[in-house]
Scaffold this motif. Structure first.
Motif, mmCIF file in Angstrom:
data_model
loop_
_atom_site.group_PDB
_atom_site.id
_atom_site.type_symbol
_atom_site.label_atom_id
_atom_site.label_comp_id
_atom_site.label_asym_id
_atom_site.label_seq_id
_atom_site.Cartn_x
_atom_site.Cartn_y
_atom_site.Cartn_z
ATOM 1 N N LEU A 34 0.834 -1.206 0.000
ATOM 2 C CA LEU A 34 0.000 0.000 0.000
ATOM 3 C C LEU A 34 0.864 1.251 0.000
ATOM 4 N N ALA A 35 1.918 1.258 0.822
ATOM 5 C CA ALA A 35 2.818 2.410 0.867
ATOM 6 C C ALA A 35 3.538 2.597 -0.465
ATOM 7 N N LEU A 36 3.887 1.502 -1.123
ATOM 8 C CA LEU A 36 4.531 1.594 -2.426
ATOM 9 C C LEU A 36 3.604 2.229 -3.456
ATOM 10 N N ILE A 37 2.356 1.823 -3.461
ATOM 11 C CA ILE A 37 1.386 2.381 -4.414
ATOM 12 C C ILE A 37 1.174 3.865 -4.156
ATOM 13 N N ILE A 38 0.983 4.234 -2.894
ATOM 14 C CA ILE A 38 0.755 5.648 -2.553
ATOM 15 C C ILE A 38 1.986 6.483 -2.894
ATOM 16 N N SER A 39 3.183 5.968 -2.580
ATOM 17 C CA SER A 39 4.404 6.718 -2.865
ATOM 18 C C SER A 39 4.625 6.885 -4.360
ATOM 19 N N ALA A 40 4.298 5.859 -5.136
ATOM 20 C CA ALA A 40 4.434 5.971 -6.586
ATOM 21 C C ALA A 40 3.477 7.014 -7.149
ATOM 22 N N ILE A 41 2.270 7.083 -6.610
ATOM 23 C CA ILE A 41 1.306 8.104 -7.042
ATOM 24 C C ILE A 41 1.819 9.493 -6.695
ATOM 25 N N ILE A 42 2.348 9.659 -5.490
ATOM 26 C CA ILE A 42 2.891 10.951 -5.075
ATOM 27 C C ILE A 42 4.077 11.335 -5.951
ATOM 28 N N TRP A 43 4.934 10.366 -6.250
ATOM 29 C CA TRP A 43 6.082 10.614 -7.121
ATOM 30 C C TRP A 43 5.598 11.080 -8.500
ATOM 31 N N GLY A 44 4.578 10.417 -9.032
ATOM 32 C CA GLY A 44 4.040 10.808 -10.333
ATOM 33 C C GLY A 44 3.425 12.197 -10.325
ATOM 34 N N PHE A 45 2.654 12.513 -9.285
ATOM 35 C CA PHE A 45 2.082 13.863 -9.185
ATOM 36 C C PHE A 45 3.176 14.912 -9.076
ATOM 37 N N GLY A 46 4.207 14.629 -8.298
ATOM 38 C CA GLY A 46 5.305 15.579 -8.150
ATOM 39 C C GLY A 46 6.062 15.797 -9.440
ATOM 40 N N ALA A 47 6.281 14.720 -10.173
ATOM 41 C CA ALA A 47 7.013 14.841 -11.433
ATOM 42 C C ALA A 47 6.186 15.570 -12.488
ATOM 43 N N ASN A 48 4.877 15.316 -12.533
ATOM 44 C CA ASN A 48 4.035 15.944 -13.552
ATOM 45 C C ASN A 48 3.653 17.370 -13.223
ATOM 46 N N SER A 49 3.732 17.761 -11.949
ATOM 47 C CA SER A 49 3.383 19.137 -11.580
ATOM 48 C C SER A 49 4.625 19.997 -11.370
ATOM 49 N N SER A 50 5.780 19.503 -11.780
ATOM 50 C CA SER A 50 7.051 20.225 -11.644
ATOM 51 C C SER A 50 7.315 20.622 -10.205
ATOM 52 N N ASN A 51 7.027 19.729 -9.286
ATOM 53 C CA ASN A 51 7.268 19.950 -7.860
ATOM 54 C C ASN A 51 8.361 18.970 -7.417
ATOM 55 N N PRO A 52 9.621 19.437 -7.416
ATOM 56 C CA PRO A 52 10.715 18.508 -7.100
ATOM 57 C C PRO A 52 10.674 17.990 -5.660
ATOM 58 N N HIS A 53 10.161 18.789 -4.734
ATOM 59 C CA HIS A 53 10.076 18.339 -3.345
ATOM 60 C C HIS A 53 9.111 17.164 -3.218
ATOM 61 N N LEU A 54 7.962 17.274 -3.850
ATOM 62 C CA LEU A 54 6.971 16.200 -3.809
ATOM 63 C C LEU A 54 7.495 14.951 -4.524
ATOM 64 N N ALA A 55 8.178 15.144 -5.647
ATOM 65 C CA ALA A 55 8.746 14.007 -6.376
ATOM 66 C C ALA A 55 9.822 13.306 -5.540
ATOM 67 N N ALA A 56 10.643 14.087 -4.845
ATOM 68 C CA ALA A 56 11.687 13.495 -4.010
ATOM 69 C C ALA A 56 11.086 12.712 -2.846
ATOM 70 N N ARG A 57 10.020 13.242 -2.252
ATOM 71 C CA ARG A 57 9.341 12.516 -1.167
ATOM 72 C C ARG A 57 8.725 11.222 -1.670
ATOM 73 N N GLY A 58 8.190 11.250 -2.878
ATOM 74 C CA GLY A 58 7.633 10.037 -3.466
ATOM 75 C C GLY A 58 8.709 8.993 -3.721
ATOM 76 N N LYS A 59 9.866 9.427 -4.244
ATOM 77 C CA LYS A 59 10.977 8.502 -4.469
ATOM 78 C C LYS A 59 11.439 7.877 -3.159
ATOM 79 N N LEU A 60 11.577 8.704 -2.129
ATOM 80 C CA LEU A 60 11.995 8.191 -0.825
ATOM 81 C C LEU A 60 10.975 7.189 -0.284
ATOM 82 N N GLY A 61 9.698 7.483 -0.454
ATOM 83 C CA GLY A 61 8.655 6.570 -0.005
ATOM 84 C C GLY A 61 8.709 5.238 -0.727
#
Length: 89
Positions: A34-61
């Motif tokens: 479940l955490a992997l799925i949520i983190s991948a979604i967050i990573w995708g949102f961060g990458a597509n919205s040009s938000n490097p902080h959100l993308a980095a948090r998703g990668k870490l997750g």
């Protein structure tokens, strides 16, 4: 020389404890997925919205959830490995 091995029948409730530990391992694996799925979604949102902080948090997750799944899945093997190493000391 002292020769002591684990006693699986020495205390009452050992079998129930094994069942509980197995259930906790299952819950841990499910939560890791479940955490992997949520983190991948967050990573995708961060990458597509040009938000490097959100993308980095998703990668870490993603990395943390994968590590947690590996530890939960391999915990019995790790314990047995270190038990055998300890017996050779």
């Amino acid at each position: 020389m002292i020769d002591i091995d684990p006693n699986g029948t020495g205390l009452p409730g050992i079998e129930q404890l094994r069942v509980i530990v197995g259930a906790v391992m299952t819950v841990g694996l499910i939560l890791s997925v479940l955490a992997l799925i949520i983190s991948a979604i967050i990573w995708g949102f961060g990458a597509n919205s040009s938000n490097p902080h959100l993308a980095a948090r998703g990668k870490l997750g993603v990395l943390v959830s994968c590590a947690a799944a590996v530890i939960c899945g391999a915990s019995v093997t790790l314990i047995n490995f270190f038990w055998n190493v300890g017996q050779t000391v």
